[in-house]
Write a protein that holds these residues in place. Sequence first.
Motif, mmCIF file in Angstrom:
data_model
loop_
_atom_site.group_PDB
_atom_site.id
_atom_site.type_symbol
_atom_site.label_atom_id
_atom_site.label_comp_id
_atom_site.label_asym_id
_atom_site.label_seq_id
_atom_site.Cartn_x
_atom_site.Cartn_y
_atom_site.Cartn_z
ATOM 1 N N GLU A 134 -1.737 -43.009 22.760
ATOM 2 C CA GLU A 134 -2.539 -43.534 21.659
ATOM 3 C C GLU A 134 -2.246 -42.845 20.329
ATOM 4 O OE1 GLU A 134 -6.465 -42.882 23.114
ATOM 5 O OE2 GLU A 134 -6.386 -44.542 24.572
ATOM 6 N N ARG A 135 -1.488 -41.767 20.353
ATOM 7 C CA ARG A 135 -1.265 -40.972 19.144
ATOM 8 C C ARG A 135 0.017 -41.417 18.445
ATOM 9 N NH1 ARG A 135 1.252 -36.493 19.320
ATOM 10 N NH2 ARG A 135 0.850 -36.257 21.549
ATOM 11 N N GLU A 136 -0.016 -41.469 17.114
ATOM 12 C CA GLU A 136 1.155 -41.849 16.321
ATOM 13 C C GLU A 136 1.898 -40.604 15.841
ATOM 14 O OE1 GLU A 136 -0.179 -44.314 13.120
ATOM 15 O OE2 GLU A 136 0.037 -46.147 14.312
ATOM 16 N N VAL A 137 3.211 -40.686 15.858
ATOM 17 C CA VAL A 137 4.082 -39.625 15.348
ATOM 18 C C VAL A 137 4.934 -40.231 14.238
ATOM 19 C CG1 VAL A 137 5.954 -38.026 15.913
ATOM 20 C CG2 VAL A 137 4.138 -38.464 17.593
ATOM 21 N N LYS A 138 4.888 -39.647 13.061
ATOM 22 C CA LYS A 138 5.655 -40.148 11.925
ATOM 23 C C LYS A 138 7.066 -39.564 11.940
ATOM 24 C CE LYS A 138 1.568 -40.701 9.008
ATOM 25 N NZ LYS A 138 0.890 -40.289 7.749
ATOM 26 N N VAL A 139 8.049 -40.426 11.715
ATOM 27 C CA VAL A 139 9.457 -40.017 11.684
ATOM 28 C C VAL A 139 10.057 -40.427 10.344
ATOM 29 C CG1 VAL A 139 11.721 -40.207 12.789
ATOM 30 C CG2 VAL A 139 9.634 -40.353 14.184
ATOM 31 N N THR A 140 10.777 -39.504 9.725
ATOM 32 C CA THR A 140 11.493 -39.792 8.475
ATOM 33 C C THR A 140 12.947 -39.382 8.636
ATOM 34 O OG1 THR A 140 9.507 -39.367 7.153
ATOM 35 C CG2 THR A 140 11.619 -39.351 5.998
ATOM 36 N N ILE A 141 13.857 -40.279 8.287
ATOM 37 C CA ILE A 141 15.289 -39.979 8.239
ATOM 38 C C ILE A 141 15.753 -40.279 6.821
ATOM 39 C CG2 ILE A 141 17.575 -40.451 9.182
ATOM 40 C CD1 ILE A 141 16.215 -41.493 11.719
ATOM 41 N N SER A 142 16.189 -39.236 6.107
ATOM 42 C CA SER A 142 16.523 -39.391 4.688
ATOM 43 C C SER A 142 17.943 -38.914 4.403
ATOM 44 C CB SER A 142 15.534 -38.582 3.832
ATOM 45 O OG SER A 142 15.939 -38.560 2.486
ATOM 46 N N SER A 143 18.686 -39.743 3.639
ATOM 47 C CA SER A 143 19.998 -39.331 3.136
ATOM 48 C C SER A 143 20.048 -39.496 1.619
ATOM 49 C CB SER A 143 21.110 -40.147 3.809
ATOM 50 O OG SER A 143 20.913 -41.534 3.598
ATOM 51 N N SER A 144 18.861 -39.517 1.001
ATOM 52 C CA SER A 144 18.762 -39.755 -0.446
ATOM 53 C C SER A 144 19.468 -38.683 -1.263
ATOM 54 C CB SER A 144 17.288 -39.825 -0.860
ATOM 55 O OG SER A 144 16.620 -40.852 -0.170
ATOM 56 N N ASP A 145 19.513 -37.448 -0.766
ATOM 57 C CA ASP A 145 20.137 -36.344 -1.498
ATOM 58 C C ASP A 145 21.576 -36.087 -1.067
ATOM 59 O OD1 ASP A 145 17.764 -35.913 -2.887
ATOM 60 O OD2 ASP A 145 16.996 -34.518 -1.393
ATOM 61 N N ALA A 146 22.127 -36.973 -0.250
ATOM 62 C CA ALA A 146 23.504 -36.817 0.218
ATOM 63 C C ALA A 146 24.464 -37.618 -0.656
ATOM 64 C CB ALA A 146 23.616 -37.275 1.667
ATOM 65 N N LEU A 147 25.713 -37.168 -0.729
ATOM 66 C CA LEU A 147 26.738 -37.855 -1.522
ATOM 67 C C LEU A 147 27.562 -38.790 -0.636
ATOM 68 C CD1 LEU A 147 27.908 -34.795 -3.666
ATOM 69 C CD2 LEU A 147 26.267 -36.592 -4.292
ATOM 70 N N TYR A 148 26.878 -39.521 0.234
ATOM 71 C CA TYR A 148 27.562 -40.452 1.136
ATOM 72 C C TYR A 148 26.522 -41.425 1.686
ATOM 73 C CZ TYR A 148 25.795 -36.720 4.164
ATOM 74 O OH TYR A 148 25.001 -35.753 4.770
ATOM 75 N N TYR A 149 27.033 -42.439 2.355
ATOM 76 C CA TYR A 149 26.183 -43.392 3.047
ATOM 77 C C TYR A 149 26.268 -43.146 4.547
ATOM 78 C CZ TYR A 149 25.996 -46.086 -1.300
ATOM 79 O OH TYR A 149 25.781 -46.488 -2.588
ATOM 80 N N LEU A 150 25.205 -43.475 5.236
ATOM 81 C CA LEU A 150 25.242 -43.420 6.691
ATOM 82 C C LEU A 150 25.905 -44.681 7.230
ATOM 83 C CD1 LEU A 150 21.660 -42.073 7.541
ATOM 84 C CD2 LEU A 150 23.822 -40.820 7.601
ATOM 85 N N LYS A 151 26.942 -44.496 8.030
ATOM 86 C CA LYS A 151 27.617 -45.627 8.668
ATOM 87 C C LYS A 151 26.896 -46.047 9.937
ATOM 88 C CE LYS A 151 31.724 -44.693 10.258
ATOM 89 N NZ LYS A 151 33.183 -44.446 10.301
ATOM 90 N N SER A 152 26.299 -45.056 10.600
ATOM 91 C CA SER A 152 25.573 -45.311 11.843
ATOM 92 C C SER A 152 24.435 -44.303 11.938
ATOM 93 C CB SER A 152 26.515 -45.159 13.046
ATOM 94 O OG SER A 152 25.802 -45.252 14.267
ATOM 95 N N SER A 153 23.290 -44.781 12.368
ATOM 96 C CA SER A 153 22.132 -43.909 12.537
ATOM 97 C C SER A 153 21.325 -44.438 13.713
ATOM 98 C CB SER A 153 21.284 -43.899 11.259
ATOM 99 O OG SER A 153 20.143 -43.069 11.407
ATOM 100 N N LYS A 154 21.275 -43.663 14.787
ATOM 101 C CA LYS A 154 20.575 -44.096 15.999
ATOM 102 C C LYS A 154 19.577 -43.019 16.420
ATOM 103 C CE LYS A 154 24.587 -46.697 17.692
ATOM 104 N NZ LYS A 154 25.597 -46.809 18.768
ATOM 105 N N PHE A 155 18.320 -43.423 16.464
ATOM 106 C CA PHE A 155 17.248 -42.528 16.878
ATOM 107 C C PHE A 155 16.794 -42.951 18.269
ATOM 108 C CE2 PHE A 155 12.944 -40.936 17.141
ATOM 109 C CZ PHE A 155 12.996 -39.704 16.497
#
Length: 219
Positions: free
Chosen positions: A73-94
């Motif tokens: 019943e409990r929620e867990v918040k997840v954040t994945i950020s690349s805003s401060d990186a000098l590249y794009y993510l090609k693949s991201s799997k959680f």
Amino acid sequence: MKNNKRTMTGMAAMLLASACIASTAAAVSAEANAPSAANAYTVTAGHRYERPPGYSIQEWYNIQVARLRSMREREVKVTISSSDALYYLKSSKFYGRKAIGVNPEDISLILGPWEVINTSTDHYNRFKITGDYVMLAYSGDIVWGTDFPFSGIFWNEPIVDLTKVDIKWTGGCRNANIEINTYYTEAYHAYGYELEEYWECQKIKISNCDSHSEWKPAG
């Protein structure tokens, strides 16, 4: 290949060695037919609490079933950020792996299969999971850079309660950095009473990441 530059701070000592339970948990008939160990993907000593003296296996089982119910019943918040990186993510799997039951024989958690929970490559990606995901993995690849700077399991702590996950990418495509902060509290139903909420943090911080093969769940 570069040499690994991984640094991990150890988790703070967690879980009480023993405790008095204020009241005995009521029998939980709804989950009496929990999956047996034979049906489990993984059941290990690290996936259970030790039973305190004076409590029967049935009483301890009922308490852990009640805890698992609250985890769902409990929620867990997840954040994945690349805003401060000098590249794009090609693949991201959680990835995540849920506790699906409690083994009535040794009161260990029974785990389900790995699931792909999120695959967004947005610069700022936020989503929620439920608290019964007790194992987590992450695999990220970047455009025109180091192959899979991070790819693997980063959380395997079924006997504490996860509260928040922050994954942050920084650096350049050839010198990518990643930081994973995983926040948790003592388990709500560990000993049958509520503790005052406080957070601990397991930190993984890797600078100038090496190349890796992509981690994928077995089976």
